[in-house]
Design a protein around this motif. Sequence first.
Motif, short mmCIF file in Angstrom:
data_model
loop_
_atom_site.label_atom_id
_atom_site.label_comp_id
_atom_site.label_asym_id
_atom_site.label_seq_id
_atom_site.Cartn_x
_atom_site.Cartn_y
_atom_site.Cartn_z
N ARG A 39 51.74 15.39 42.56
CA ARG A 39 50.97 15.21 43.77
C ARG A 39 50.75 16.55 44.47
NH1 ARG A 39 54.80 15.36 47.85
NH2 ARG A 39 56.88 14.80 47.15
N ASN A 40 49.66 16.62 45.20
CA ASN A 40 49.32 17.83 45.96
C ASN A 40 49.26 19.07 45.07
OD1 ASN A 40 49.45 16.12 48.21
ND2 ASN A 40 51.57 16.67 48.61
N ILE A 41 48.41 18.99 44.04
CA ILE A 41 48.24 20.10 43.09
C ILE A 41 46.80 20.60 43.18
CG2 ILE A 41 48.35 20.84 40.68
CD1 ILE A 41 51.09 19.91 41.65
N HIS A 42 46.63 21.92 43.20
CA HIS A 42 45.31 22.55 43.24
C HIS A 42 45.17 23.41 41.98
CE1 HIS A 42 42.32 25.28 45.64
NE2 HIS A 42 41.71 24.56 44.71
N ILE A 43 44.19 23.08 41.15
CA ILE A 43 43.86 23.87 39.96
C ILE A 43 42.55 24.59 40.29
CG2 ILE A 43 43.27 23.82 37.52
CD1 ILE A 43 44.89 21.15 37.37
N THR A 44 42.59 25.92 40.30
CA THR A 44 41.42 26.67 40.75
C THR A 44 41.24 27.97 39.96
OG1 THR A 44 40.28 27.51 42.72
CG2 THR A 44 42.67 27.87 42.62
N ASN A 45 39.99 28.37 39.79
CA ASN A 45 39.65 29.65 39.15
C ASN A 45 40.33 29.84 37.80
OD1 ASN A 45 37.94 30.77 41.25
ND2 ASN A 45 39.81 30.82 42.48
N CYS A 46 40.34 28.78 36.99
CA CYS A 46 40.95 28.87 35.66
C CYS A 46 39.88 28.82 34.58
CB CYS A 46 41.95 27.73 35.44
SG CYS A 46 43.42 27.87 36.48
N LYS A 47 40.25 29.23 33.38
CA LYS A 47 39.38 29.15 32.20
C LYS A 47 40.17 28.42 31.12
CE LYS A 47 36.62 32.00 29.08
NZ LYS A 47 36.23 33.40 28.74
N LEU A 48 39.70 27.21 30.76
CA LEU A 48 40.41 26.34 29.83
C LEU A 48 39.49 26.09 28.64
CD1 LEU A 48 41.63 23.82 32.54
CD2 LEU A 48 42.75 25.93 31.79
N VAL A 49 39.95 26.49 27.44
CA VAL A 49 39.06 26.45 26.28
C VAL A 49 39.78 26.03 25.00
CG1 VAL A 49 37.52 28.23 27.22
CG2 VAL A 49 39.43 28.91 25.78
N ASN A 50 38.96 25.59 24.05
CA ASN A 50 39.34 25.41 22.65
C ASN A 50 40.59 24.56 22.44
OD1 ASN A 50 37.16 27.10 22.09
ND2 ASN A 50 38.43 28.92 22.08
N SER A 51 40.47 23.28 22.81
CA SER A 51 41.55 22.33 22.55
C SER A 51 40.98 21.11 21.83
CB SER A 51 42.20 21.88 23.86
OG SER A 51 43.19 20.90 23.57
N LYS A 52 41.68 20.66 20.82
CA LYS A 52 41.32 19.40 20.17
C LYS A 52 41.66 18.23 21.08
CE LYS A 52 41.86 21.13 15.47
NZ LYS A 52 40.47 21.19 15.10
N ASP A 53 42.41 18.48 22.14
CA ASP A 53 42.75 17.49 23.15
C ASP A 53 41.93 17.82 24.41
OD1 ASP A 53 44.23 15.55 24.76
OD2 ASP A 53 45.81 15.72 23.26
N VAL A 54 42.33 17.33 25.56
CA VAL A 54 41.53 17.49 26.78
C VAL A 54 41.84 18.82 27.48
CG1 VAL A 54 41.39 15.00 27.07
CG2 VAL A 54 43.15 16.25 28.27
N GLY A 55 40.93 19.21 28.37
CA GLY A 55 41.16 20.40 29.17
C GLY A 55 42.25 20.16 30.19
N ILE A 56 42.06 19.13 31.05
CA ILE A 56 43.04 18.78 32.07
C ILE A 56 43.31 17.29 31.96
CG2 ILE A 56 43.55 18.66 34.54
CD1 ILE A 56 41.59 21.03 34.91
N LYS A 57 44.57 16.92 31.75
CA LYS A 57 44.97 15.52 31.65
C LYS A 57 45.89 15.18 32.81
CE LYS A 57 46.80 12.09 28.45
NZ LYS A 57 47.32 11.90 27.07
N LEU A 58 45.51 14.16 33.59
CA LEU A 58 46.27 13.71 34.74
C LEU A 58 46.72 12.29 34.49
CD1 LEU A 58 43.66 14.77 37.46
CD2 LEU A 58 45.53 16.16 36.55
#
Length: 187
Positions: A39-58
């Motif tokens: 809870r209360n998480i901020h994901i900012t200014n990131c570069k997420l690449v090249n995954s056979k899975d998801v970029g961000i999983k919540l």
Amino acid sequence: ARVYTATTPLVYNNAHDLTINGKQITGGTIPCITLNNCRNIHITNCKLVNSKDVGIKLFGCSNIMIDYTYISNVSTGVYAISCSQVQVKNNKMLNMVGPMPRGQFVQFNQVTGSGNRILNTRFENVPGQSNTEDAVNLWKCNGTAADPIRVTGIWIRGGGASSRGGALNLEEGGGTYQTARYNTLFC
């Protein structure tokens, strides 16, 4: 140009009051970022690449903000399951590669309550480089009468390989209180 700090994929369980900023993550075979019951998480200014899975999983998270992040060449950009108060805004995403059932830029799966948003984000699929199912998918999601789930100001270019998919799938599998406004789609 942004400067990123390269790091391995991140996994947080039961974390709170945290900012993930300026990370460059190559996922490989796992999600670039995984949050479980956070809870209360901020994901900012990131570069997420090249995954056979998801970029961000919540999973089971609340009050999550994802903004100003670039996500490319992953199965799904953001996948939120059984969450509340998720905001995905002002991001850029390129070439979701699936395969089905993944392949969305953003999928909310049983996301409920107020404060859920997908705003002002640019999605693009280049033919031959992507395997998209949907751009945005709201699966069994329920906003509130006073504050519906909002999909606003999205820019989508390029469709997917799927003959079943669509650009903005609201109320898929059932759901209530969802709105989509001021979105632009280019085929």
